[in-house]
Enzyme design. Sequence first.
Site, mmCIF file in Angstrom:
data_model
loop_
_atom_site.group_PDB
_atom_site.id
_atom_site.type_symbol
_atom_site.label_atom_id
_atom_site.label_comp_id
_atom_site.label_asym_id
_atom_site.label_seq_id
_atom_site.Cartn_x
_atom_site.Cartn_y
_atom_site.Cartn_z
ATOM 1 N N LEU A 85 14.701 81.100 22.757
ATOM 2 C CA LEU A 85 14.904 79.661 22.926
ATOM 3 C C LEU A 85 14.799 79.245 24.384
ATOM 4 C CD1 LEU A 85 17.751 78.813 20.411
ATOM 5 C CD2 LEU A 85 15.323 78.421 20.183
ATOM 6 N N CYS A 86 13.790 79.764 25.061
ATOM 7 C CA CYS A 86 13.600 79.315 26.441
ATOM 8 C C CYS A 86 12.120 79.032 26.693
ATOM 9 C CB CYS A 86 14.178 80.307 27.438
ATOM 10 S SG CYS A 86 13.854 82.021 27.062
ATOM 11 N N GLY A 87 11.503 78.361 25.755
ATOM 12 C CA GLY A 87 10.120 77.927 25.937
ATOM 13 C C GLY A 87 9.177 79.098 26.093
#
Lengths: 117, 290
Positions: B89-91
């Site tokens: 969940l960090c691009g």
Amino acid sequence: MAETTQLELVTPARIMAQKSVQMVVAPGVEGLFGVLPRHASLLADLTRGIVEVHEDGKVTDRFMIDGGLADVSGELVTILAERAIDLGSADAAALKEKAANANEAEAAFLNAVIESL
Amino acid sequence: MASLKDLKTRINSVKSTQKITAAMKMVAAAKLRRAQEAAEAGRPYADRMRGVIANLAAKADASSAPALLVGNGEAASHLLVVISADRGLCGGFNGSITRQTRTEVARLQGEGKTVKLLMVGRKSADALRREFGDSYIASLEGVQGTAVAFADAADLGETVRSGFENGDFDVCTMIYNKFINAITQEVKLSQLIPAEVGDAGGDEAGSNYDYEPEEDELLASLLPRIISTQIYSALLESSAAELAARMTAMDNATRNAGDMIDRLTLVYNRSRQAAITNELIEIISGAEAL
């Protein structure tokens, strides 16, 4: 006003100390050495020991370092140490607790700090 | 056409997702500030260490210099130290590291070299395990976060150094995300062994240095430290970059969720209106039939 030299004590995490001092005594692998203003350029490996900061003929600060490197050039003394603790503000009880949870190398260093307090 | 109840459920579920992403964004932003401070506070040590090494290396005799500095004369086997994040969940943060690693491995293998991987962080390790799992020499987790310990970097440095001395590999390169600012990270490759040294700016200053112990000995004791220092600063940069990437990604997700809620609410209201109109028509036509 007495001549001073600029001391910088740097650890990987932060700059521990940065100030003008009259003399620094550092624990070289080949023995303690003092650095006064206008000291010749020197690159020295340091061992575990105490870095003393002298001002007005008195010791004003003491830092325990776990080995490192001293770079003396011109009016600047840079001490690079992987671990360093300011003995002036160190608290034996807190350090003891930390030493109990730390790994071997760290604990050995912390115990040495506690002893020298 | 979805029923009113379905739409309502959908809207509620998007709303709760939005709450989660908004919270994650705030957490990332708060942690980012600390990580960024840590990364910036760590730069002086790394910079000075690099300066000292450059000074020493400039004077080292190429023939007798330690292998960590000049290499062991071969380049048949490469070790890549890959630093990704433990969490997702960090691009594109982990994706870009994974991609870069894949390209690099393909390039080196194309040149007929053996490649070994030391994976730091769970995400890229998982992503590449199926392709290159056999080349992993180790895969670690939990060394990153808001408080990166120098001891972890020192351990990693020791692993790399002893691997090199045992002849497991000839060249070591590190792949990590460098923190540029809150919205930009850059994938960087930096060579650990042979040590990459910059120019010792100021030759005249370096020419009359005293050394204690002798230069060779000093250089030999410093080179392992510069490896740890480089790894440490890469870990700091990568942690800050990860949080920045997460913050941006979660900000986008929150905004997208908002847009989606607006769209769904519009559909919901239209369907409700249509249902009411339908019911009215039925009542009116029923009354007229009487």
